[in-house]
Design a protein around this motif. Structure first.
Motif, PDB file in Angstrom:
ATOM      1  N   LEU A   9       0.831  -1.206   0.000  1.00 42.32           N
ATOM      2  CA  LEU A   9       0.000   0.000   0.000  1.00 42.32           C
ATOM      3  C   LEU A   9       0.864   1.254   0.000  1.00 42.32           C
ATOM      4  O   LEU A   9       0.537   2.250  -0.664  1.00 42.32           O
ATOM      5  N   ARG A  55       1.889   1.844  -3.551  1.00 43.60           N
ATOM      6  CA  ARG A  55       0.805   2.279  -4.435  1.00 43.60           C
ATOM      7  C   ARG A  55       0.291   3.672  -4.100  1.00 43.60           C
ATOM      8  O   ARG A  55      -0.199   4.381  -4.976  1.00 43.60           O
ATOM      9  N   LEU A  56       0.395   4.046  -2.835  1.00 47.20           N
ATOM     10  CA  LEU A  56      -0.114   5.350  -2.402  1.00 47.20           C
ATOM     11  C   LEU A  56       0.999   6.360  -2.158  1.00 47.20           C
ATOM     12  O   LEU A  56       0.726   7.501  -1.797  1.00 47.20           O
ATOM     13  N   ALA A 114      -6.006   0.017  -2.191  1.00 47.86           N
ATOM     14  CA  ALA A 114      -5.491   1.300  -2.668  1.00 47.86           C
ATOM     15  C   ALA A 114      -6.530   1.975  -3.553  1.00 47.86           C
ATOM     16  O   ALA A 114      -6.711   3.204  -3.499  1.00 47.86           O
TER      17      ALA A 114
END
Length: 256
Positions: free
Chosen positions: A69, A72-73, A246
């Motif tokens: 995560l 992805r973020l 996400a």
């Protein structure tokens, strides 16, 4: 008796770790149950290897999911480096669950009849540094006028006390449901997973401590994510779940 200076030795390293501190995303990920490792001086707390690998010691898959995560973020990630058996950083010091004498079917001999001094020592060595670090990350971002959204990441067992859990993803919140509402609305658009509000735990179970400590007083949007751990038991499952979560987080934040 473990004294404050004895709980974490130089060989153990720090109680808390931070990754991707310069991430440009607004999400701050927190993983309180990332590790099954016990401090060297604590030994095995009188537990079997089976118990030390089980969910009572950590949240299997939660750290791996948190790291994906974070990628992805582009989010900063703060996580605890030691088992919740020595101190559960998602519980306040006054809670019996902070240093539990039993968990599910297991008795924890090394946590039995702890003195006030021993409880204080664990709190000082593990709980305080962890939450100080989360607070410092958020304060630094605020000083730089960077918005922050607090997301804590956990996993839960498919079977608890003999009962199978149908829920696959829990979206948990305390008084502030803004982000949870958005994620649940987004999840309702598809049927990828069974997603439920405040399940398999909720605020009444005392699981929103980190949110109450860091997000609510500062007016920060927040959510606690619980994922059934059989869904994130390997790289493939972790990747699928990270992509899905996400997506929910991004869509919810973009809609505001």
């Amino acid at each position: 008796m473990l004294l404050r200076s004895d709980i974490l030795t130089k060989a153990d390293g720090d109680a808390v770790a931070v990754e991707n501190i310069d991430g440009t995303g607004q999400v701050v990920l927190v993983c309180e149950h990332a590790s099954r490792t016990l401090p060297l001086q604590a030994g095995d707390l009188g537990l079997s290897e089976e118990a030390l690998w089980s969910h009572i010691a950590w949240d299997p898959g939660a750290l791996a999911l948190s790291r994906l995560l974070s990628l992805r973020l582009d989010a900063v990630l703060v996580f605890q480096r030691f088992s919740r058996l020595i101190y559960d950083c998602n519980r306040p010091p006054e809670s019996p669950a902070a240093m539990p004498e039993s968990s599910e079917i297991y008795e924890i001999p090394g946590n039995r009849d702890l003195s006030a001094a021993e409880r204080f020592a664990r709190t000082a060595a593990l709980y305080v540094p962890f939450h100080d670090r989360v607070a410092a990350v958020l304060a630094d971002r605020q000083a730089k006028s960077r918005p922050s959204v607090v997301v804590t990441v956990h996993s839960f067992t498919p079977v608890y006390m003999g009962e199978r859990r149908a829920v696959e993803i829990g979206i948990l919140h305390d008084e502030d449901s803004r982000l949870a509402d958005g994620m649940l609305a987004e999840a309702a658009k598809g049927s990828d997973f069974r997603v439920e509000r405040n399940a398999p735990y909720g605020p009444a179970d005392g699981v929103t401590h980190s949110l109450k400590l860091h997000a609510l007083p500062n007016g920060l949007m927040n959510v606690m994510i619980e994922v059934r751990n059989d869904l994130i038991a390997d790289d493939v499952g972790q990747g699928v779940m990270a992509e899905y979560l996400a997506g929910l987080i991004k869509a919810s934040l973009d809609a505001r």
